[in-house]
Motif scaffolding. Structure first.
Motif, short mmCIF file in Angstrom:
data_model
loop_
_atom_site.label_atom_id
_atom_site.label_comp_id
_atom_site.label_asym_id
_atom_site.label_seq_id
_atom_site.Cartn_x
_atom_site.Cartn_y
_atom_site.Cartn_z
N VAL A 1 4.74 -5.14 -6.48
CA VAL A 1 3.50 -6.04 -6.06
C VAL A 1 3.01 -6.60 -7.51
CG1 VAL A 1 1.03 -6.17 -5.47
CG2 VAL A 1 2.76 -4.99 -4.16
N LYS A 2 3.10 -5.60 -8.64
CA LYS A 2 2.53 -6.11 -9.75
C LYS A 2 3.58 -7.13 -10.37
CE LYS A 2 0.05 -1.66 -10.99
NZ LYS A 2 0.04 -0.41 -11.41
N SER A 3 4.63 -6.91 -10.40
CA SER A 3 5.71 -7.92 -10.81
C SER A 3 5.47 -9.11 -10.37
CB SER A 3 7.08 -7.42 -10.73
OG SER A 3 8.01 -8.08 -10.74
N ILE B 1 2.03 -4.91 2.88
CA ILE B 1 3.42 -5.75 3.14
C ILE B 1 4.61 -4.94 2.92
CG2 ILE B 1 2.51 -7.81 2.71
CD1 ILE B 1 3.41 -7.85 0.02
N GLU B 2 4.24 -3.50 2.81
CA GLU B 2 5.37 -2.45 2.95
C GLU B 2 6.49 -2.68 1.76
OE1 GLU B 2 6.42 -2.63 7.00
OE2 GLU B 2 5.42 -0.76 7.26
N ILE B 3 6.02 -2.95 0.53
CA ILE B 3 6.83 -2.90 -0.81
C ILE B 3 6.28 -1.86 -1.86
CG2 ILE B 3 7.50 -5.25 -0.21
CD1 ILE B 3 5.65 -6.34 -2.34
N LYS B 4 6.98 -1.68 -2.67
CA LYS B 4 6.57 -0.81 -3.88
C LYS B 4 5.48 -1.56 -4.60
CE LYS B 4 11.04 1.56 -4.31
NZ LYS B 4 12.02 1.65 -5.00
N GLU B 5 4.50 -0.76 -4.94
CA GLU B 5 3.53 -1.13 -6.09
C GLU B 5 3.83 -1.79 -7.04
OE1 GLU B 5 0.61 1.47 -7.46
OE2 GLU B 5 -0.84 -0.14 -8.26
N GLY B 6 4.94 -1.36 -7.79
CA GLY B 6 5.60 -2.12 -8.83
C GLY B 6 6.15 -3.41 -8.55
N TYR C 1 -7.83 -7.71 -2.26
CA TYR C 1 -6.99 -6.56 -2.08
C TYR C 1 -6.53 -5.90 -3.55
CZ TYR C 1 -6.47 -6.93 3.00
OH TYR C 1 -6.70 -7.27 4.37
N THR C 2 -6.33 -4.50 -3.49
CA THR C 2 -5.89 -3.99 -4.53
C THR C 2 -4.31 -3.82 -4.60
OG1 THR C 2 -5.82 -1.65 -3.66
CG2 THR C 2 -7.84 -2.34 -4.85
N THR C 3 -3.64 -3.79 -5.51
CA THR C 3 -2.28 -3.97 -5.51
C THR C 3 -1.48 -2.54 -4.74
OG1 THR C 3 -2.32 -2.27 -7.66
CG2 THR C 3 -1.80 -4.71 -7.76
N ILE C 4 -2.23 -1.49 -4.79
CA ILE C 4 -2.09 -0.48 -3.74
C ILE C 4 -1.93 -0.62 -2.35
CG2 ILE C 4 -2.51 2.04 -3.08
CD1 ILE C 4 -3.26 2.76 -5.72
#
Lengths: 99, 177
Positions: free
Chosen positions: B154-156, B147-152, B138-141
């Protein structure tokens, strides 16, 4: 270790075993166990209707204020003419000199 | 219109728009994904029970499920709720059998054991993101949406998860081949 190496490492992992063949049967069994018996909706509907009918009938009995009268009373009611017997006062405008 | 009337006057049809047959079709389509998602989170033989629990829970609210929505996303969230509950319970109620893989001595470590140990070192949120990204591609987006969280976020989580995973694997060494 870059992303590709991580992906390759995870790809090599084959420890996940196949699902049991009867998995759906097991799920279906649990679903059946947790569901109310079939036909409960019809039974519920029938009970609701029976209660509604009883309540409506009971209400009709309570609100029925008609009085049964005899034939004589009906005859008397029809033939009586109280119009001419009424001793109403003359209206205020009769005999008024103002008009 | 006739169908609607039939549905309206059929007492059994009120809440049965989504039938068990429909549910079985969805099950067939998603069972492998659900199974893998749970397994990679818990890395234990309890996966069979949790898959069943997931679909049982899904069935209970399947009647209200709108077919416009993605069943895969919906079932994944249910699966993760079940998984998180299991992991929470397991933390409180330690059972040595559950940690059989983790307790393997260092010399006997297979790649699978090493991966299990490395994954179980991550916290659950990091592990979920890590698996979705590196295992399921899966991509970060997409993860953010799933999972309904911000992409930031996810990256973190991905950054810390990768750091911890790589560090552990480097320390214990990867058995290539």
């Amino acid at each position: 270790m870059d992303d590709k190496e991580i992906v390759d490492l995870l790809k090599r992992d084959e420890s996940l075993k196949d699902a049991p063949r009867n998995e759906w049967a097991a799920i279906k069994y649990k679903i059946d166990q947790s569901s109310p018996p079939k036909g409960w909706k019809i039974a519920l509907l029938a009970c609701s209707m029976a209660i509604a009918i009883i309540l409506v009938r009971q209400q009709n009995e309570n609100t029925n204020t008609n009085v049964t009268i005899t034939d004589e009373e009906i005859y008397e009611y029809i033939t009586s003419d109280s119009y001419f017997d009424s001793a109403d006062d003359t209206y205020a405008w009769i005999g008024s000199t103002q008009l | 219109m006739i169908t609607k009337l039939k549905t309206l006057f059929n007492p059994l049809a009120f809440s049965n728009e989504n039938t068990l047959e429909d549910f079985q079709v969805y099950y067939e389509e998603t069972k492998d994904f659900v199974r893998a998602s749970i397994y990679w989170m818990i890395r234990s033989h309890h996966v069979d029970d949790l898959v069943q629990e997931t679909y049982l829970k899904a069935w209970k609210s399947f009647k209200s499920f709108e077919s416009k929505a993605s069943f895969k996303t919906w079932i994944y969230r249910i699966a993760m709720n079940v998984t998180y509950d299991f992991l929470r319970k397991k933390t409180n109620d330690l059972n040595i059998d559950d940690y059989q893989l983790v307790d393997t001595s260092k010399d006997d470590l297979t790649n699978e054991d090493l991966i299990s140990k490395a994954l179980l070192k991550l916290n659950e949120n990091q592990r979920e993101v890590f698996i979705l990204f590196y295992k399921f591609g899966y991509t970060t987006i997409e993860i953010a949406e799933l999972i309904e969280i911000k992409e930031g976020t996810v990256k973190s989580r991905l950054h810390y998860a990768k750091e911890s995973f790589v560090e552990f694997v480097k320390e214990d060494g990867v058995q290539n081949g």
